[in-house]
Scaffold this active site. Structure first.
Site, PDB file in Angstrom:
ATOM      1  N   PHE A 119       1.043 -26.261 -80.331  1.00 17.91           N
ATOM      2  CA  PHE A 119      -0.079 -25.421 -79.912  1.00 17.91           C
ATOM      3  C   PHE A 119      -1.195 -25.582 -80.932  1.00 17.91           C
ATOM      4  O   PHE A 119      -0.953 -25.925 -82.096  1.00 17.91           O
ATOM      5  CB  PHE A 119       0.349 -23.950 -79.827  1.00 17.91           C
ATOM      6  CG  PHE A 119       0.158 -23.355 -78.464  1.00 17.91           C
ATOM      7  CD1 PHE A 119       1.006 -23.667 -77.418  1.00 17.91           C
ATOM      8  CD2 PHE A 119      -0.876 -22.475 -78.219  1.00 17.91           C
ATOM      9  CE1 PHE A 119       0.834 -23.108 -76.162  1.00 17.91           C
ATOM     10  CE2 PHE A 119      -1.062 -21.910 -76.974  1.00 17.91           C
ATOM     11  CZ  PHE A 119      -0.209 -22.226 -75.938  1.00 17.91           C
ATOM     12  N   GLN A 239     -13.384 -14.555 -79.169  1.00 17.62           N
ATOM     13  CA  GLN A 239     -12.956 -15.933 -78.979  1.00 17.62           C
ATOM     14  C   GLN A 239     -13.210 -16.448 -77.565  1.00 17.62           C
ATOM     15  O   GLN A 239     -12.938 -15.755 -76.580  1.00 17.62           O
ATOM     16  CB  GLN A 239     -11.452 -16.040 -79.251  1.00 17.62           C
ATOM     17  CG  GLN A 239     -10.904 -17.441 -79.087  1.00 17.62           C
ATOM     18  CD  GLN A 239      -9.421 -17.515 -79.378  1.00 17.62           C
ATOM     19  OE1 GLN A 239      -8.589 -17.334 -78.485  1.00 17.62           O
ATOM     20  NE2 GLN A 239      -9.076 -17.744 -80.639  1.00 17.62           N
ATOM     21  N   HIS A 241     -11.960 -19.421 -75.186  1.00 14.44           N
ATOM     22  CA  HIS A 241     -10.919 -20.426 -75.017  1.00 14.44           C
ATOM     23  C   HIS A 241     -11.553 -21.690 -74.451  1.00 14.44           C
ATOM     24  O   HIS A 241     -12.369 -21.623 -73.524  1.00 14.44           O
ATOM     25  CB  HIS A 241      -9.845 -19.898 -74.057  1.00 14.44           C
ATOM     26  CG  HIS A 241      -8.583 -20.695 -74.064  1.00 14.44           C
ATOM     27  ND1 HIS A 241      -8.513 -21.974 -73.554  1.00 14.44           N
ATOM     28  CD2 HIS A 241      -7.333 -20.401 -74.498  1.00 14.44           C
ATOM     29  CE1 HIS A 241      -7.273 -22.428 -73.678  1.00 14.44           C
ATOM     30  NE2 HIS A 241      -6.546 -21.488 -74.244  1.00 14.44           N
ATOM     31  N   LEU A 251      -7.641 -19.320 -66.888  1.00 12.75           N
ATOM     32  CA  LEU A 251      -7.185 -20.089 -68.040  1.00 12.75           C
ATOM     33  C   LEU A 251      -6.288 -21.261 -67.646  1.00 12.75           C
ATOM     34  O   LEU A 251      -5.409 -21.131 -66.795  1.00 12.75           O
ATOM     35  CB  LEU A 251      -6.412 -19.165 -68.985  1.00 12.75           C
ATOM     36  CG  LEU A 251      -6.273 -19.653 -70.418  1.00 12.75           C
ATOM     37  CD1 LEU A 251      -7.630 -19.761 -71.078  1.00 12.75           C
ATOM     38  CD2 LEU A 251      -5.387 -18.689 -71.191  1.00 12.75           C
ATOM     39  N   GLU A 254      -3.307 -23.629 -73.303  1.00 13.08           N
ATOM     40  CA  GLU A 254      -3.311 -24.577 -74.409  1.00 13.08           C
ATOM     41  C   GLU A 254      -2.015 -25.377 -74.442  1.00 13.08           C
ATOM     42  O   GLU A 254      -1.949 -26.456 -75.028  1.00 13.08           O
ATOM     43  CB  GLU A 254      -3.488 -23.807 -75.721  1.00 13.08           C
ATOM     44  CG  GLU A 254      -3.961 -24.633 -76.872  1.00 13.08           C
ATOM     45  CD  GLU A 254      -4.504 -23.724 -77.962  1.00 13.08           C
ATOM     46  OE1 GLU A 254      -3.985 -23.787 -79.079  1.00 13.08           O
ATOM     47  OE2 GLU A 254      -5.435 -22.960 -77.684  1.00 13.08           O
ATOM     48  N   ARG A 285      -9.229 -22.847 -81.540  1.00 15.59           N
ATOM     49  CA  ARG A 285     -10.031 -22.668 -80.331  1.00 15.59           C
ATOM     50  C   ARG A 285     -11.527 -22.530 -80.606  1.00 15.59           C
ATOM     51  O   ARG A 285     -12.346 -22.999 -79.812  1.00 15.59           O
ATOM     52  CB  ARG A 285      -9.521 -21.438 -79.573  1.00 15.59           C
ATOM     53  CG  ARG A 285      -8.143 -21.643 -79.000  1.00 15.59           C
ATOM     54  CD  ARG A 285      -7.557 -20.349 -78.468  1.00 15.59           C
ATOM     55  NE  ARG A 285      -6.273 -20.600 -77.824  1.00 15.59           N
ATOM     56  CZ  ARG A 285      -5.509 -19.635 -77.320  1.00 15.59           C
ATOM     57  NH1 ARG A 285      -5.887 -18.378 -77.417  1.00 15.59           N
ATOM     58  NH2 ARG A 285      -4.361 -19.936 -76.742  1.00 15.59           N
ATOM     59  N   HIS A 351     -12.251 -15.084 -73.839  1.00 11.42           N
ATOM     60  CA  HIS A 351     -10.793 -14.991 -73.764  1.00 11.42           C
ATOM     61  C   HIS A 351     -10.185 -13.853 -74.553  1.00 11.42           C
ATOM     62  O   HIS A 351      -9.319 -13.143 -74.039  1.00 11.42           O
ATOM     63  CB  HIS A 351     -10.194 -16.318 -74.237  1.00 11.42           C
ATOM     64  CG  HIS A 351      -8.708 -16.382 -74.173  1.00 11.42           C
ATOM     65  ND1 HIS A 351      -7.998 -16.151 -73.004  1.00 11.42           N
ATOM     66  CD2 HIS A 351      -7.769 -16.648 -75.133  1.00 11.42           C
ATOM     67  CE1 HIS A 351      -6.701 -16.275 -73.242  1.00 11.42           C
ATOM     68  NE2 HIS A 351      -6.533 -16.560 -74.519  1.00 11.42           N
ATOM     69  N   ARG A 393      -8.419 -16.225 -83.466  1.00  9.45           N
ATOM     70  CA  ARG A 393      -6.972 -16.162 -83.239  1.00  9.45           C
ATOM     71  C   ARG A 393      -6.415 -17.526 -82.864  1.00  9.45           C
ATOM     72  O   ARG A 393      -6.985 -18.232 -82.025  1.00  9.45           O
ATOM     73  CB  ARG A 393      -6.646 -15.162 -82.117  1.00  9.45           C
ATOM     74  CG  ARG A 393      -5.167 -15.128 -81.775  1.00  9.45           C
ATOM     75  CD  ARG A 393      -4.866 -14.124 -80.689  1.00  9.45           C
ATOM     76  NE  ARG A 393      -5.412 -14.476 -79.405  1.00  9.45           N
ATOM     77  CZ  ARG A 393      -4.902 -15.391 -78.564  1.00  9.45           C
ATOM     78  NH1 ARG A 393      -3.851 -16.106 -78.933  1.00  9.45           N
ATOM     79  NH2 ARG A 393      -5.456 -15.601 -77.382  1.00  9.45           N
TER      80      ARG A 393
END
Length: 578
Positions: A119, A239, A241, A251, A254, A285, A351, A393
């Site tokens: 990730f 954030q 994404h 979404l 990831e 991100r 996100h 994050r």
């Protein structure tokens, strides 16, 4: 309060996502617990989390919680409180095994252990190379967490009040005394008198036009606490994404890039090799989103448009179908294409909120720079700011956060319940909530609230999203003041009581306006770039002046900013390189 129904519990948990349900499980064995949710619990936004939950189990390759901690601190651009990060990364291992023992069906390695995959931002040996750390259940990990915890709460006889919309927080003698909620089915007001309130109400992504958040992501708990005089922490850090479905924002996990999918521009280039030569498409991100924004702005979008491609075609149909079944179906349904054979159009999507209600390490809500707790008030998950995510994050850490700190909040709340009695219930406990409802149900409307909501979301998307400037944020605040004036003159089309979702949505827009003003004000004041907060007019990180947390207070409608230091224990700030 003759028109109000009064309930009494030891603990009231607002929100039935992963954080709320985990907290409920910790308190339910020895306390009388109620969970209030404006949705049916298994529709909570935790169910949208796809790719995995990070924990250094080391099942597939060597890993250690210290590496996880380093990645989290570095990914957060050194704004994370490192004592909180250490707790999260250490406890992540135990909480994942707890989820497994409670019945969560993780993917398995050939020898039967929990499988793990790569990730973004997660590395081995303090940044040397990507590591397989994300424990996953196909691409529906959050959904499985939600189902597992809800089933366990039913087993534990937790009391659920589904489709109850919380409107206000009750404080008495400097302590929490409960909440006021509206029964969506009947329109009746209910007061929940209790010793402890735990907010687990999620984020506020619906403030932006393009978002991965569900319709319920309107920041209810965050705004309710703010209106009650509790500051908000680090709200400027929001954030985006990188891989939201073009124009829709849904979404694409990831985990797709963890399985080997790559981002390509209109020239067919794998452009992340230029920006992050080590981690490439699996860089954090905030960085990937800015790189995508830059590619599009410089004319390298697909066919010159404002989107790029996520290419899974080289992975093979077996991998795409077996490990990414949900997003495969989404892409087929909404785009009419097969991701196994055709690249998927993507763009950055709003996100996750790194900021929110400030808490200490046990989830207790705090009100000042000295971390003074409000007795009986807790928060966990995306609505809270502990702060483990800092300025950005890492993927998988949202699920770690809700489980680790939902559990810690629930356990400390149980301690508080056992040591304290409920404060007296004020006679006017429901007055503010009643006045709010009556304001919108009476009078004539100047314009539909939907128009106000769409102008809010467009304003935030255009002026306070991936890239920010002083000019844009100043314009944003000017527009938000006009939007608030228009909002106060709106009225829902439905003036009835039964399932009046028009009224619910009208109230939610007010919450989003409050939080948007805090976000833009905090972002304008922070004259640096850090993590998800990128100021084009101040492109460098400034540790000398800005290695600190923002606290935003509501002073009769005026926002007052104060600051508190970041807690650094192990890793000294360094420039981020990937």
């Amino acid at each position: 309060m003759s028109d109000v129904v009064v309930h009494r519990f030891d603990a009231v948990i607002v929100g039935a996502g992963g954080a709320g349900l985990m907290a409920a499980l910790q308190t339910s064995a020895y306390a009388n617990v109620a969970v209030l949710s404006k949705l049916y619990p298994t529709r909570s936004h935790t169910g949208a989390a796809q790719g995995g939950i990070g924990a250094a189990l080391g099942n597939v390759e060597e890993d250690h919680w210290e590496w996880h901690m380093f990645d989290t601190v570095k990914g957060g651009d050194y704004l994370s409180d490192q004592d909180a990060v250490e707790i999260m990364c250490r406890d992540a291992i135990d909480t994942v095994y707890e989820l497994e023992h409670r019945g969560l069906p993780f993917n398995r390695t050939p020898d039967g252990r929990i499988d793990q995959r790569r990730f973004g931002g997660h590395t081995r040996n303090f940044g040397e190379a990507p590591v397989r750390r994300a424990c996953y259940a196909a691409d529906r990990t959050g959904h499985m967490i939600l189902q597992t915890l809800y089933q366990q709460c039913i087993k534990a006889r937790v009391n659920f009040f589904n489709e109850y919309h919380v409107l206000d927080l009750i404080l008495s003698e400097g302590r929490v005394a409960g909440v006021v909620a509206r029964d969506i089915q009947t329109g009746g007001l209910h007061v929940f008198h209790c010793k402890v309130v735990i907010f687990g109400t999620g984020g506020y992504g619906r403030a932006f036009k393009i978002t991965s958040n569900s319709l319920a992501g309107t920041g209810d708990g965050v705004a309710i606490c703010y209106r009650a005089g509790i500051p908000l922490e680090d709200v400027e850090f929001y954030q985006f994404h990188p891989t939201g479905m073009y124009r829709m924002g849904f979404l694409i996990t990831e985990g797709a890039r963890g399985e080997g999918a790559i981002l390509i521009n209109g020239l067919g280039e794998r452009f992340m090799e230029r920006y992050a030569p080590t981690l490439k498409d699996l860089a954090p991100r905030d960085l990937v989103s800015r790189c995508m924004y830059n590619e599009i702005r410089e004319g390298r979008g697909i066919n010159g448009e404002d989107y790029l491609y996520l290419d899974l075609t080289h992975l093979g149909r077996e991998v795409v179908e077996a490990k990414l079944p949900d997003i495969t179906e989404f892409v087929r349904v909404y785009f009419g294409i097969d991701p196994a054979t055709t690249p998927v159009p993507v763009q950055p999507t709003a996100h996750y909120a790194m900021g929110g209600i400030p808490t200490d390490l046990d989830g207790r809500v705090v009100i000042d720079e000295a971390n003074t707790p409000v007795p009986g008030l807790y928060a966990a998950g995306e609505c809270a700011c502990v702060s483990v995510h800092g300025a950005n994050r890492l993927g998988t850490n949202s699920l770690v956060d809700i489980i680790v700190f939902g559990r810690r909040a629930g356990r400390d709340a149980l301690r508080f319940i056992q040591q304290n009695e409920a404060p007296p219930l004020p006679a006017d406990a429901a007055d503010r909530a009643r006045a709010q409802v009556n304001h919108f149900l009476n009078g004539e409307s100047a314009e539909p609230v939907a128009n106000v909501r769409e102008d809010l979301r467009s304003t935030m998307m255009d002026l306070a999203s991936v890239v920010r400037t002083a000019q844009g944020l100043t314009e944003c605040l000017s527009r938000l003041r006009q939007i608030r004036e228009r909002y106060l003159r709106t009225r829902p089309g439905d003036r009835g009581n039964t399932f009046n979702t028009d009224l619910l949505e009208t109230i939610e827009v007010g919450y989003l306006i409050d939080i948007s003003e805090v976000l833009a004000t905090s972002a304008l004041a922070r004259t640096e770039s850090r993590g998800a907060h990128f100021r084009e007019d101040f492109p460098e990180r400034n540790d000398r002046d800005w290695l600190k947390h923002t606290l935003a207070y509501n002073r009769d409608g005026r926002i007052e900013l104060r600051y508190k230091p970041v807690r650094i224990t192990t890793f000294q700030p360094k420039a981020r390189t990937y």
